[in-house]
Design an enzyme around this catalytic site. Structure first.
Site, PDB file in Angstrom:
ATOM      1  N   HIS A   7       0.830  -1.202   0.000  1.00  0.00           N
ATOM      2  CA  HIS A   7       0.000   0.000   0.000  1.00  0.00           C
ATOM      3  C   HIS A   7       0.866   1.254   0.000  1.00  0.00           C
ATOM      4  O   HIS A   7       2.049   1.213   0.332  1.00  0.00           O
ATOM      5  CB  HIS A   7      -0.971   0.043   1.187  1.00  0.00           C
ATOM      6  CG  HIS A   7      -0.335   0.029   2.543  1.00  0.00           C
ATOM      7  ND1 HIS A   7      -0.047  -1.132   3.226  1.00  0.00           N
ATOM      8  CD2 HIS A   7       0.067   1.034   3.361  1.00  0.00           C
ATOM      9  CE1 HIS A   7       0.495  -0.833   4.396  1.00  0.00           C
ATOM     10  NE2 HIS A   7       0.577   0.485   4.507  1.00  0.00           N
ATOM     11  N   HIS A  79       3.894   7.097   3.898  1.00  0.00           N
ATOM     12  CA  HIS A  79       4.831   5.982   3.754  1.00  0.00           C
ATOM     13  C   HIS A  79       4.382   5.055   2.640  1.00  0.00           C
ATOM     14  O   HIS A  79       3.250   5.132   2.165  1.00  0.00           O
ATOM     15  CB  HIS A  79       5.002   5.203   5.069  1.00  0.00           C
ATOM     16  CG  HIS A  79       3.777   4.480   5.560  1.00  0.00           C
ATOM     17  ND1 HIS A  79       2.858   5.047   6.411  1.00  0.00           N
ATOM     18  CD2 HIS A  79       3.330   3.221   5.322  1.00  0.00           C
ATOM     19  CE1 HIS A  79       1.904   4.160   6.680  1.00  0.00           C
ATOM     20  NE2 HIS A  79       2.157   3.053   6.031  1.00  0.00           N
ATOM     21  N   GLU A 130       7.626   0.998   5.165  1.00  0.00           N
ATOM     22  CA  GLU A 130       7.113  -0.083   5.999  1.00  0.00           C
ATOM     23  C   GLU A 130       7.344  -1.405   5.276  1.00  0.00           C
ATOM     24  O   GLU A 130       7.182  -1.472   4.046  1.00  0.00           O
ATOM     25  CB  GLU A 130       5.612   0.155   6.215  1.00  0.00           C
ATOM     26  CG  GLU A 130       4.913  -0.906   7.057  1.00  0.00           C
ATOM     27  CD  GLU A 130       3.420  -0.586   7.246  1.00  0.00           C
ATOM     28  OE1 GLU A 130       2.837   0.142   6.430  1.00  0.00           O
ATOM     29  OE2 GLU A 130       2.850  -1.097   8.238  1.00  0.00           O
TER      30      GLU A 130
HETATM   31 CO    CO Z   1       1.130   1.213   6.352  1.00  0.00          CO
END
Ligand code: CO
Length: 134
Positions: A7, A79, A130
């Site tokens: 994502h 992020h 991440e």
């Molecule tokens: Co995330």
């Protein structure tokens, strides 16, 4: 080691307005807002054919998103998240490569209920990154 883009997370000042924009102007499949008190965010998940967008809005007093929005009042990319098969092996390899893992370096359970770590943005071309074990 690195897998799919899981994502892209975008911090937004107005969650309803951003959701409506993705739903109506972009024609995306937009979920309902979900409060995640453990992470200090309210999240709206948007499913795209090849990845997800996560709209993030601060929840509570110590939200990690608030400082970002203070610096970026119009919102912005917060992020990106890449998938890995083995988060411990990935972490050990990245740390051996000189990248800093945020916090105590131990995986936490992320917004999807799976183990995640975050890499320091200064070690990742200015991008908070991440990694999620899938
Ligand atoms: Co995330």
């Amino acid at each position: 080691m690195i897998g799919r883009l899981n994502h892209v997370a975008i911090a937004v000042p107005d969650l309803d307005a951003a959701s409506e924009q993705y739903r109506n102007a972009l024609g995306a499949k937009v979920g309902a807002p979900q409060d995640e008190p453990d992470h200090g965010v309210t999240v709206v998940f948007i499913e795209l054919p090849n990845t997800k967008i996560e709209l993030l809005h601060p929840l509570g007093e110590n939200s990690p998103i608030q400082g970002f929005l203070d610096k970026n009042p119009a919102g912005g990319i917060h992020h990106v998240c890449y998938e890995v098969e083995d988060i411990i092996a990935a972490r050990d390899h990245l740390q051996a490569s000189g990248l800093r893992v945020l916090g105590d370096g131990e995986p936490r359970i992320g917004a999807h209920g799976k183990p995640v770590i975050f890499l320091h943005p200064k070690d990742m071309n200015g991008t908070l990154t991440e990694l999620e074990q899938v």
